[in-house]
Motif scaffolding. Structure first.
Motif, PDB file in Angstrom:
ATOM      1  N   ALA A 198      60.200  -5.980   7.099  1.00 14.36           N
ATOM      2  CA  ALA A 198      60.723  -6.804   6.072  1.00 14.36           C
ATOM      3  C   ALA A 198      61.958  -7.676   6.522  1.00 14.36           C
ATOM      4  N   VAL A 199      61.911  -7.604   7.555  1.00 17.41           N
ATOM      5  CA  VAL A 199      62.910  -8.171   8.259  1.00 17.41           C
ATOM      6  C   VAL A 199      62.665  -9.435   8.419  1.00 17.41           C
ATOM      7  N   LEU A 200      61.767 -10.221   8.811  1.00 14.91           N
ATOM      8  CA  LEU A 200      60.690 -11.333   8.830  1.00 14.91           C
ATOM      9  C   LEU A 200      59.951 -11.751   7.457  1.00 14.91           C
ATOM     10  N   VAL A 201      60.186 -10.725   6.523  1.00 18.32           N
ATOM     11  CA  VAL A 201      59.290 -10.939   5.418  1.00 18.32           C
ATOM     12  C   VAL A 201      60.590 -11.248   4.530  1.00 18.32           C
ATOM     13  N   ARG A 202      61.492 -11.199   4.991  1.00 21.32           N
ATOM     14  CA  ARG A 202      62.425 -12.162   3.806  1.00 21.32           C
ATOM     15  C   ARG A 202      63.226 -13.288   4.439  1.00 21.32           C
ATOM     16  N   PRO A 224      71.758  -7.843   5.227  1.00 24.33           N
ATOM     17  CA  PRO A 224      72.190  -8.118   6.387  1.00 24.33           C
ATOM     18  C   PRO A 224      71.146  -9.486   5.947  1.00 24.33           C
ATOM     19  N   GLY A 225      72.482 -10.531   6.211  1.00 26.24           N
ATOM     20  CA  GLY A 225      71.848 -12.367   6.241  1.00 26.24           C
ATOM     21  C   GLY A 225      72.298 -12.812   4.705  1.00 26.24           C
ATOM     22  N   CYS A 226      72.926 -11.724   4.249  1.00 25.17           N
ATOM     23  CA  CYS A 226      73.629 -12.302   2.443  1.00 25.17           C
ATOM     24  C   CYS A 226      74.806 -12.229   2.074  1.00 25.17           C
ATOM     25  N   SER A 227      75.647 -13.195   1.294  1.00 25.06           N
ATOM     26  CA  SER A 227      77.287 -12.887   1.412  1.00 25.06           C
ATOM     27  C   SER A 227      77.766 -11.662  -0.356  1.00 25.06           C
TER      28      SER A 227
END
Length: 294
Positions: A65-69, A152-155
């Motif tokens: 899922a991390v790589l898909v995102r 993670p990776g979002c504001s």
């Protein structure tokens, strides 16, 4: 030691997840199924992690899922760059995927979309407690959520509070709730959105009980939920913007005047320098200021 993520392998992973099978991904990418399988195996060896559950349809693991995102963000950035450069294909409409809860969708959120002409929207309806999961899985770029903790990776930014009022049709209240609400509400018929919805249970616990009654009507649309309560099937927690006109018309009655439940809402989105996402975020924030309680 892994120093880079080969983009062709990452894009192949995204295609497999989106298409659901290796064969379908191969057709979409104009590759053989064997080539797709080799790319996925190479990426798994490179990362040292299993990235896909070989089910039907294929599903990403937590690492996958991390790589898909990452892959979806890469596609978004590439499209924005092509648009700014005026390259071929830039005339295609920009598509933004958003997860939003049903009550926001039915009351205020669509007004935000009208402020951003020229974009195509793909909306995923999900409970506000679960929309962040779609962000985490990389299925959407942004979400209206009840969580202030950024994925993670979002504001994240606060939008305001949606107020819910305990209400029922007047005839229903006379039949089932003519007495102390704390004692009668746990035994009265109730309308709930779906089996993940414990909003009504929460209000009963707020009054000192344990849960809403066992006679439950499941109505999985915001408009249908409102209609079911107004029709007298049961009581329910109604968003204030929906309840107000029916209260004024006498079609609903408040069960506990002066008592309500406020749900804080937040906007979470990928941390990308994307003009489309930035424009949508400002439109959502402006509409929320007008529609939600501060």
């Amino acid at each position: 030691m892994m120093t880079e993520l080969p983009l062709d392998q990452v894009r192949t992973l995204l295609a497999v997840v989106d298409e659901g099978t290796f064969d379908a991904a191969a057709a979409a990418l104009h590759l053989t199924p064997s080539a797709v399988s080799q790319r996925i195996k190479a990426l798994e060896q490179r990362t040292g992690r299993v990235l896909l559950q070989r089910t039907k349809p294929v599903r990403p693991t937590e690492s996958g899922a991390v790589l898909v995102r990452f892959a979806r963000q890469l596609v978004r950035l590439e499209r924005d760059a092509r648009g700014e450069l005026g390259l071929s294909g830039a005339g295609e409409p920009t598509r933004v995927s958003v997860a939003v809860n049903a009550d926001s969708l039915a009351t205020w959120f669509l007004g935000a979309l009208t402020r951003v002409p020229g974009l195509c929207f793909e909306l995923h309806r999900e409970d506000e407690d679960h929309t962040a999961a779609l962000l985490r899985e990389g299925l959407v770029m942004a979400a209206v959520t009840s969580s202030p903790d950024p994925v993670p990776g979002c504001s994240v930014r606060p939008l305001g509070r949606m107020r819910y009022l305990p209400a029922a049709a007047p005839g229903f209240a006379e039949r089932h709730l003519d007495g102390p609400l704390r004692d009668l509400l746990p035994g009265a018929p109730v309308v709930v959105f779906d089996r993940k919805d414990d909003f009504q249970d929460g209000f009963v616990r707020h009054l000192g009980g344990t849960a809403a009654g066992p006679l439950r009507h499941y109505v999985p649309t915001s408009e249908g939920f409102l209609d079911a309560v107004a029709a007298g099937l049961g009581w329910g927690m109604i968003p204030e913007p929906q309840a107000a006109p029916l209260l004024d018309a006498g079609r609903l009655t408040l069960l506990a005047p002066g008592d309500w439940t406020d749900v804080p809402l937040y906007w979470q989105q990928w941390k990308l320098d994307s003009p489309a996402l930035a424009a949508l975020a400002e439109a959502v924030a402006a509409t929320a200021r007008e529609a939600l309680r501060r």
